[in-house]
Design an enzyme around this catalytic site. Sequence first.
Site, short mmCIF file in Angstrom:
data_model
loop_
_atom_site.label_atom_id
_atom_site.label_comp_id
_atom_site.label_asym_id
_atom_site.label_seq_id
_atom_site.Cartn_x
_atom_site.Cartn_y
_atom_site.Cartn_z
N HIS A 156 0.83 -1.22 0.00
CA HIS A 156 0.00 0.00 0.00
C HIS A 156 0.86 1.26 0.00
O HIS A 156 0.43 2.30 0.49
CB HIS A 156 -0.95 0.04 1.21
CG HIS A 156 -1.65 -1.25 1.48
ND1 HIS A 156 -2.86 -1.58 0.92
CD2 HIS A 156 -1.29 -2.32 2.24
CE1 HIS A 156 -3.23 -2.78 1.33
NE2 HIS A 156 -2.29 -3.26 2.13
N SER A 277 16.04 21.70 -15.49
CA SER A 277 14.85 22.50 -15.78
C SER A 277 15.31 23.81 -16.39
O SER A 277 16.38 24.32 -16.06
CB SER A 277 14.11 22.76 -14.47
OG SER A 277 13.36 23.95 -14.57
N LYS A 283 17.09 21.60 -10.31
CA LYS A 283 16.36 20.40 -10.70
C LYS A 283 17.22 19.37 -11.42
O LYS A 283 18.09 19.68 -12.21
CB LYS A 283 15.20 20.78 -11.62
CG LYS A 283 14.10 21.50 -10.88
CD LYS A 283 13.11 20.55 -10.27
CE LYS A 283 12.02 20.27 -11.29
NZ LYS A 283 11.02 19.38 -10.73
N GLU A 290 10.05 8.83 -17.01
CA GLU A 290 8.69 9.32 -17.25
C GLU A 290 8.25 8.99 -18.68
O GLU A 290 7.10 8.61 -18.92
CB GLU A 290 8.62 10.84 -17.06
CG GLU A 290 8.69 11.25 -15.61
CD GLU A 290 8.81 12.77 -15.49
OE1 GLU A 290 7.79 13.43 -15.31
OE2 GLU A 290 9.94 13.29 -15.58
#
Length: 465
Positions: A156, A277, A283, A290
Site C-alpha cells: 500500500h 529544468s 532540478k 517518465e
Amino acid sequence: MTKLWIGRTSGLTDRKADDFNSSVRFDSRMYREDIEGSAAHAEMLAKQGIIPADAAEQIIAGLHSILKDLDEGVLEIDPEAEDIHMFVESVLTERIGEAGRMLHTARSRNDQVANDLRMYLKKEIRSLTGLTVKLIEVLNEQAEKYTGAVMPGYTHLQRAQPVFFSQHLLAYEMMFLRDLSRLKDTYVRTDESVIGTCALAGTTYPTDRKFEADLLGFSSVSLNSMDSVSDRDFCIELLGDLSILMMHLSRLSEEILLWTSWEFRFIELSDAFTTGSSIMPQKKNSDMAELVRGKTGRVYGDLMSLLTVMKGLPLAYNKDMQEDKEPVFDAVDTAKMCLDITAEMIGSMTVHADRMKQAAQEGYLNATDLADYLCTKGMPFRSAYQLSGRIVRDCMEKGIPLEAVPLADYRSYDPSFDEDIYEAIDLVNCADRRNSFGGTSKESAGMQIRAVKEKLNEFRNRDER
Ligand code: ARG
C-alpha cells in the site's frame, strides 16, 4: 509508376485515392524480406518446372541488384508506388524485361505481405529478446552488488517489512524473464510460412511450399490457405507481449521516479540519463523514466487498434489488414528504445544504501519480528501481535525506535524479554532471517541470482541453434 493490376478496371484512379491506398511509406521497411522472399519464390518455381530455369536466374540476379542498390542508397523507393511489393516487381521488370513478368506466378500479394511481415517480425523478436536479456543481466549485476543492502519493503506504499534491495530488483527480473518466455512463444507461431497459399484458395500450379519455406528459414508451413492470408494473430500476440513488457517497464520507471525524488533519495541517476529544468536551477529530472511510463500508453493503443481492425473481418484477406503494420512497427520500435534506455539507467545509477537503511529504520518495520520473537518465547501469535502493537504505540508517543527501548522496559511488558531481543529486531537480521524459499534473505537472493543466470544461459543456447 504503372499499376500492375490493371485488368478489369481502367486503373485511372484519382490521385487522392492512390495516396489513400498506398502503404509504401511504412511497408518499405520490409524491402529486404520482400526481395529475399521473391528470390526464393523464383527458385521454387524453376525447380518445379513452372518457369524456365534461365528466367529464374535472371529474376534472382535482378532482385539481388535491387537489394544492393537499395542498401547502398543508389535506388530510391518511389513514394508513388502502391506498396513495397509492387515497387520491387516493377523495378525488376524495368531491369530484366519479360522474365520479371513471370515472378508473380502462383502467389498473390495477400500471402506475400503476410510472409514478409512474418520474416520481418522474426528478426525484430530476436532483437527484442536480446535487449530483454541485456536488461535482466544489468538488473542481476545490481542485485548481486546490493545483496544485503537493507531497505523498506512496501505494501500500500506504506513501509511494511525490511527487505534487501536485491529482492526488489530480482522481482523485476522475474517479470522480464516471463516477457522473454512470452516472446519466445510468439516467435514459434510467427515462424510459419504462408507463402504459396496465394489469394485465398491455393493454386493450380504444382508448387512446393515446403521447399520455399526451407529456403526462407521457416520451421513450419501453414495448413489452411484461407487462414494463412487472413491471420494476424502473430502481430496481436506480439503487441500483447509488448504491452505486458511495457507495463513492467512502466512500473519499474515509477519506482525509479519515486526513488530519485527528494523524499526518498534511494538512488541517483547518472547525469547522462537526466535533464535539468529551464527555470529551476536545482532540478534533476528523471525524464527518461517518465517517457518510458508514458510510452506504455501508446503501445497499449497499438494493441487496441489492431484488435479493433481485426474484430469484424470476414475471411479472407481484406484491405483493412494493411492497417496492421504501423501499430506493430510502432510498438516494436518503442519497446526496443525503452528496453535499451532502462538498461542504461539501471546500469549507471548510484545506489544510496545508507539512505535506504535510514528509511528502513523509521517506521517500525521490525514490529513483525518483535511479535515473532515473543512467539519463540512461547506466546501465541495473536497475543504477541497485540502486545507488539502496544509497544509500537508507546514508542511512537516517545518518538523512539524499537531498538532504543531499554531491556527493563521490555521486561515490564513481558518477563520473557531477554538481551537477545536486540539481535532479533536488528533490521539486517530481520531481512536475512526471511530465508524461506524465495524469501528476501541473502542466501535466497544468491539462489535467485544463480537461477536467473542459468535461465539466461539456457535461453542463449537455444537461441544459437
Ligand atoms: N499493401 C497490402 C497490405 O499491406 C498488400 C496486400 C494487398 N493485397 C490486395 N489484394 N490488395 O496488406
